[in-house]
Design a protein around this motif. Structure first.
Motif, PDB file in Angstrom:
ATOM      1  N   ARG A  99      44.328  36.956  16.935  1.00 39.96           N
ATOM      2  CA  ARG A  99      43.318  37.989  16.749  1.00 39.96           C
ATOM      3  C   ARG A  99      42.060  37.660  17.546  1.00 39.96           C
ATOM      4  NH1 ARG A  99      42.177  38.813  10.624  1.00 39.96           N
ATOM      5  NH2 ARG A  99      42.376  36.528  10.631  1.00 39.96           N
ATOM      6  N   MET A 100      41.491  38.688  18.148  1.00 47.31           N
ATOM      7  CA  MET A 100      40.285  38.534  18.955  1.00 47.31           C
ATOM      8  C   MET A 100      39.109  39.119  18.184  1.00 47.31           C
ATOM      9  SD  MET A 100      39.831  39.717  22.931  1.00 47.31           S
ATOM     10  CE  MET A 100      41.218  38.692  23.449  1.00 47.31           C
ATOM     11  N   PHE A 101      38.038  38.338  18.104  1.00 50.42           N
ATOM     12  CA  PHE A 101      36.866  38.779  17.349  1.00 50.42           C
ATOM     13  C   PHE A 101      35.755  39.217  18.327  1.00 50.42           C
ATOM     14  CE2 PHE A 101      39.432  36.284  14.540  1.00 50.42           C
ATOM     15  CZ  PHE A 101      39.338  36.937  13.322  1.00 50.42           C
ATOM     16  N   ASP A 102      34.526  38.809  18.080  1.00 40.69           N
ATOM     17  CA  ASP A 102      33.443  39.311  18.936  1.00 40.69           C
ATOM     18  C   ASP A 102      33.505  38.679  20.329  1.00 40.69           C
ATOM     19  OD1 ASP A 102      30.475  37.439  18.932  1.00 40.69           O
ATOM     20  OD2 ASP A 102      32.421  36.663  18.297  1.00 40.69           O
ATOM     21  N   HIS A 103      32.731  39.223  21.245  1.00 39.80           N
ATOM     22  CA  HIS A 103      32.668  38.632  22.586  1.00 39.80           C
ATOM     23  C   HIS A 103      31.243  38.698  23.113  1.00 39.80           C
ATOM     24  CE1 HIS A 103      32.728  42.848  24.045  1.00 39.80           C
ATOM     25  NE2 HIS A 103      32.215  42.356  25.153  1.00 39.80           N
ATOM     26  N   VAL A 104      30.971  37.854  24.071  1.00 40.27           N
ATOM     27  CA  VAL A 104      29.696  37.835  24.794  1.00 40.27           C
ATOM     28  C   VAL A 104      30.037  37.923  26.277  1.00 40.27           C
ATOM     29  CG1 VAL A 104      27.669  36.455  25.403  1.00 40.27           C
ATOM     30  CG2 VAL A 104      28.436  36.561  23.031  1.00 40.27           C
ATOM     31  N   GLU A 105      29.230  38.626  27.038  1.00 47.38           N
ATOM     32  CA  GLU A 105      29.512  38.755  28.468  1.00 47.38           C
ATOM     33  C   GLU A 105      28.264  38.523  29.300  1.00 47.38           C
ATOM     34  OE1 GLU A 105      29.262  43.566  29.117  1.00 47.38           O
ATOM     35  OE2 GLU A 105      31.125  42.739  28.316  1.00 47.38           O
ATOM     36  N   LEU A 106      28.476  38.006  30.486  1.00 45.75           N
ATOM     37  CA  LEU A 106      27.402  37.744  31.440  1.00 45.75           C
ATOM     38  C   LEU A 106      27.832  38.250  32.813  1.00 45.75           C
ATOM     39  CD1 LEU A 106      26.330  34.095  30.519  1.00 45.75           C
ATOM     40  CD2 LEU A 106      25.008  36.177  30.133  1.00 45.75           C
ATOM     41  N   ARG A 107      26.876  38.770  33.541  1.00 49.87           N
ATOM     42  CA  ARG A 107      27.171  39.285  34.874  1.00 49.87           C
ATOM     43  C   ARG A 107      26.999  38.189  35.919  1.00 49.87           C
ATOM     44  NH1 ARG A 107      23.912  44.130  38.074  1.00 49.87           N
ATOM     45  NH2 ARG A 107      24.311  43.298  40.160  1.00 49.87           N
ATOM     46  N   PHE A 108      27.847  38.255  36.946  1.00 50.82           N
ATOM     47  CA  PHE A 108      27.646  37.411  38.122  1.00 50.82           C
ATOM     48  C   PHE A 108      27.984  38.215  39.366  1.00 50.82           C
ATOM     49  CE2 PHE A 108      32.091  36.810  37.050  1.00 50.82           C
ATOM     50  CZ  PHE A 108      32.754  36.697  38.267  1.00 50.82           C
ATOM     51  N   ASP A 109      27.341  37.872  40.465  1.00 51.85           N
ATOM     52  CA  ASP A 109      27.551  38.557  41.739  1.00 51.85           C
ATOM     53  C   ASP A 109      28.185  37.598  42.733  1.00 51.85           C
ATOM     54  OD1 ASP A 109      26.360  40.719  40.608  1.00 51.85           O
ATOM     55  OD2 ASP A 109      24.468  40.548  41.707  1.00 51.85           O
ATOM     56  N   VAL A 110      29.186  38.077  43.437  1.00 52.57           N
ATOM     57  CA  VAL A 110      29.795  37.289  44.515  1.00 52.57           C
ATOM     58  C   VAL A 110      29.156  37.744  45.824  1.00 52.57           C
ATOM     59  CG1 VAL A 110      31.918  36.732  45.744  1.00 52.57           C
ATOM     60  CG2 VAL A 110      31.950  36.996  43.258  1.00 52.57           C
ATOM     61  N   ALA A 111      28.542  36.812  46.524  1.00 54.59           N
ATOM     62  CA  ALA A 111      27.841  37.119  47.767  1.00 54.59           C
ATOM     63  C   ALA A 111      28.713  36.741  48.952  1.00 54.59           C
ATOM     64  CB  ALA A 111      26.520  36.367  47.837  1.00 54.59           C
ATOM     65  N   GLY A 112      28.672  37.545  49.983  1.00 54.94           N
ATOM     66  CA  GLY A 112      29.440  37.248  51.181  1.00 54.94           C
ATOM     67  C   GLY A 112      29.483  38.440  52.102  1.00 54.94           C
ATOM     68  N   VAL A 113      30.140  38.279  53.227  1.00 56.26           N
ATOM     69  CA  VAL A 113      30.267  39.330  54.228  1.00 56.26           C
ATOM     70  C   VAL A 113      31.749  39.602  54.441  1.00 56.26           C
ATOM     71  CG1 VAL A 113      29.829  39.987  56.612  1.00 56.26           C
ATOM     72  CG2 VAL A 113      28.120  38.663  55.352  1.00 56.26           C
ATOM     73  N   SER A 114      32.206  40.764  54.005  1.00 60.85           N
ATOM     74  CA  SER A 114      33.619  41.099  54.149  1.00 60.85           C
ATOM     75  C   SER A 114      33.787  42.607  54.107  1.00 60.85           C
ATOM     76  CB  SER A 114      34.454  40.465  53.029  1.00 60.85           C
ATOM     77  OG  SER A 114      35.799  40.882  53.108  1.00 60.85           O
ATOM     78  N   ARG A 115      34.670  43.132  54.973  1.00 62.37           N
ATOM     79  CA  ARG A 115      34.982  44.558  54.951  1.00 62.37           C
ATOM     80  C   ARG A 115      36.335  44.807  54.307  1.00 62.37           C
ATOM     81  NH1 ARG A 115      33.724  44.969  60.517  1.00 62.37           N
ATOM     82  NH2 ARG A 115      35.782  45.879  60.896  1.00 62.37           N
ATOM     83  N   GLU A 116      36.945  43.766  53.760  1.00 60.69           N
ATOM     84  CA  GLU A 116      38.223  43.939  53.083  1.00 60.69           C
ATOM     85  C   GLU A 116      38.019  44.766  51.816  1.00 60.69           C
ATOM     86  OE1 GLU A 116      40.924  40.231  53.386  1.00 60.69           O
ATOM     87  OE2 GLU A 116      38.882  39.463  53.525  1.00 60.69           O
ATOM     88  N   THR A 117      39.041  45.494  51.431  1.00 60.76           N
ATOM     89  CA  THR A 117      38.938  46.370  50.276  1.00 60.76           C
ATOM     90  C   THR A 117      39.689  45.783  49.086  1.00 60.76           C
ATOM     91  OG1 THR A 117      40.867  47.620  51.024  1.00 60.76           O
ATOM     92  CG2 THR A 117      38.707  48.425  51.709  1.00 60.76           C
ATOM     93  N   GLY A 118      39.370  46.296  47.910  1.00 66.16           N
ATOM     94  CA  GLY A 118      40.028  45.825  46.699  1.00 66.16           C
ATOM     95  C   GLY A 118      39.123  44.937  45.878  1.00 66.16           C
ATOM     96  N   ILE A 119      39.716  43.990  45.185  1.00 65.95           N
ATOM     97  CA  ILE A 119      38.976  43.106  44.287  1.00 65.95           C
ATOM     98  C   ILE A 119      39.024  41.657  44.747  1.00 65.95           C
ATOM     99  CG2 ILE A 119      38.876  42.184  41.937  1.00 65.95           C
ATOM    100  CD1 ILE A 119      39.907  44.865  40.948  1.00 65.95           C
ATOM    101  N   CYS A 120      40.211  41.206  45.136  1.00 64.50           N
ATOM    102  CA  CYS A 120      40.355  39.798  45.486  1.00 64.50           C
ATOM    103  C   CYS A 120      40.742  39.633  46.949  1.00 64.50           C
ATOM    104  CB  CYS A 120      41.388  39.111  44.596  1.00 64.50           C
ATOM    105  SG  CYS A 120      43.039  39.794  44.762  1.00 64.50           S
ATOM    106  N   LYS A 121      40.482  38.438  47.447  1.00 69.41           N
ATOM    107  CA  LYS A 121      40.788  38.102  48.840  1.00 69.41           C
ATOM    108  C   LYS A 121      42.119  37.360  48.871  1.00 69.41           C
ATOM    109  CE  LYS A 121      38.582  35.895  52.848  1.00 69.41           C
ATOM    110  NZ  LYS A 121      38.109  37.122  53.507  1.00 69.41           N
ATOM    111  N   LEU A 122      43.113  37.943  49.489  1.00 68.95           N
ATOM    112  CA  LEU A 122      44.430  37.334  49.559  1.00 68.95           C
ATOM    113  C   LEU A 122      44.543  36.471  50.812  1.00 68.95           C
ATOM    114  CD1 LEU A 122      46.717  40.360  48.584  1.00 68.95           C
ATOM    115  CD2 LEU A 122      45.897  38.522  47.106  1.00 68.95           C
ATOM    116  N   GLU A 123      45.023  35.257  50.645  1.00 69.88           N
ATOM    117  CA  GLU A 123      45.311  34.433  51.804  1.00 69.88           C
ATOM    118  C   GLU A 123      46.417  35.109  52.602  1.00 69.88           C
ATOM    119  OE1 GLU A 123      43.832  31.811  52.922  1.00 69.88           O
ATOM    120  OE2 GLU A 123      42.385  31.707  51.270  1.00 69.88           O
TER     121      GLU A 123
END
Length: 392
Positions: free
Chosen positions: A364-388
């Motif tokens: 069972r999952m109870f309460d949660h806490v969340e924090l934001r973070f930003d990934v900085a960089g220069v890329s024109r690739e699309t999507g969410i993750c960078k695939l090797e």
């Protein structure tokens, strides 16, 4: 090439025909007339040097098109100064400058004449314009029968015929088909390589990053952010994600501070930082999520840590129970954890890390806490993750 200082643009707002007539009558008599005003631009200042490429980004109604009109000389600024050096080629509203009853060929002749070309020079350029527009036999049909894509093809071909010192475009690439977009991009890239100056308005961050080195984020008539195109678009997209986020956001320590009958996340940190501002992680860097969990019965709880886009799109999740990790007992009823995510494969953008308190069985999952973070960089690739990957 382009220099703006404290530029403002104000439009009167009239709620009725009588109000408009009264305003016109007052203007004809040369007397002031009190009316509501809409400030489309407010105190905008920036410079675009020769050979630079600059993009304007922002939501609809932010003032981007109005700003381009002021720079192109189509509209007059209500305040401030605008200085333009060199010949300007502008492609603004769809069909602007075209006579709907004239054919495409006749509109080419008209546009060239307005640019100061003699009939002989117009004939020299007409073949290249027709070839670039590539609308076939429709060139001899009235423009009023053209589709929006055909109008933008002809307009771009005319605007670029004389290779202007400054090219101003407003959402050109959003109207044409795929082949025309590729042709426009190739022309713009060649234009920039030869030292041309580009001022581009677009909702496509891919085109902004591909064509422009500088970007200006316009919001409510003001310049909210001016800087490197990749950094401005990253922050602009993060702001969009934040606007559309549907998930409930809790701040660190939002769980009850004392006692309680459920498992609770008592604290959470990213890279051991306590700042309320988003943590900045370089592309390919390491993200460390740590915190503490309250256990009401002092049994060892489980913890789940997930990463989502700022708009709530899931990215990945890790569970202590699945990985066989046991939280450390710091004091009675309080347990700590640390999760290290090395070589983060996320593309530049805004993300949220979430810590979920779970019961000892991991059921069972109870309460949660969340924090934001930003990934900085220069890329024109699309999507969410960078695939090797590797091309061969």
């Amino acid at each position: 090439m382009i220099s703006l200082r404290e530029v403002g643009k104000v439009y009167p707002v009239h709620s009725s025909a009588a109000s408009r007539i009264a305003a016109l009558w007052a203007k004809l008599r040369g007397v002031p007339h009190a009316a509501s005003e809409f400030r489309a631009l407010d105190g905008i200042s920036f410079d675009v040097r020769r050979g630079e490429s600059t993009a304007l980004v922002g939501v609809n109604g932010a003032g981007k098109s109005t700003l381009l009109k002021v720079i192109a000389g189509v509209a007059k600024a209500s305040s401030g100064t605008v200085a333009i050096h060199g010949r300007v080629g502008a492609l603004l509203e769809l069909g602007a400058g075209f006579h709907p009853e004239y054919t495409g060929s006749e509109n080419i002749a008209l546009a060239c004449a307005l640019m100061g070309l003699s009939p002989a020079r117009t004939r020299e350029h007409q073949e290249a314009i027709v070839a670039f527009a590539d609308i076939g036999a429709h060139i001899d049909q009235p423009v009023k029968h053209y589709s929006s894509g055909m109008v933008i093809r002809l307009g771009f071909a005319i605007a670029t015929a004389l290779t202007p010192d400054v090219l101003i475009t407003d959402e050109v690439l959003s109207v044409g088909d795929e082949s025309f977009q590729r042709k426009c991009i190739a022309w713009m890239e060649n234009y920039l390589e030869q030292g041309g100056t580009l001022l581009l308005c677009s909702h496509s961050m891919y085109h902004v990053q591909k064509l422009c080195r500088q970007a200006i984020w316009i919001e409510a008539g003001r310049a909210r952010l001016i800087g490197d195109a990749f950094e401005v678009t990253r922050q602009y997209l993060a702001w969009h994600d934040e606007r559309t986020a549907q998930s409930r956001k809790l701040q660190p320590g939002a769980a009850a501070a004392g006692g309680g009958s459920i498992y609770q996340v008592r604290s959470m940190r990213l890279n051991d930082m306590h700042s309320e501002e988003p943590v900045l992680v370089p592309e390919g860097g390491t993200l460390v999520v740590s915190g503490s969990v309250y256990s009401p019965d002092d049994r060892i709880p489980q913890i789940a840590v997930g990463v989502v886009k700022l708009d709530g799109t899931p990215v990945a999740g890790c569970y202590s129970e699945m990985d066989g990790f046991t939280l450390h007992r710091q004091e009675p009823q309080l347990y700590t954890y640390t999760l290290t995510l090395p070589c983060l494969p996320l593309l530049p953008g805004a993300y949220v890390a979430r810590s979920h308190a779970m019961d000892p069985e991991g059921m069972r999952m109870f309460d949660h806490v969340e924090l934001r973070f930003d990934v900085a960089g220069v890329s024109r690739e699309t999507g969410i993750c960078k695939l090797e990957h590797a091309w061969s």
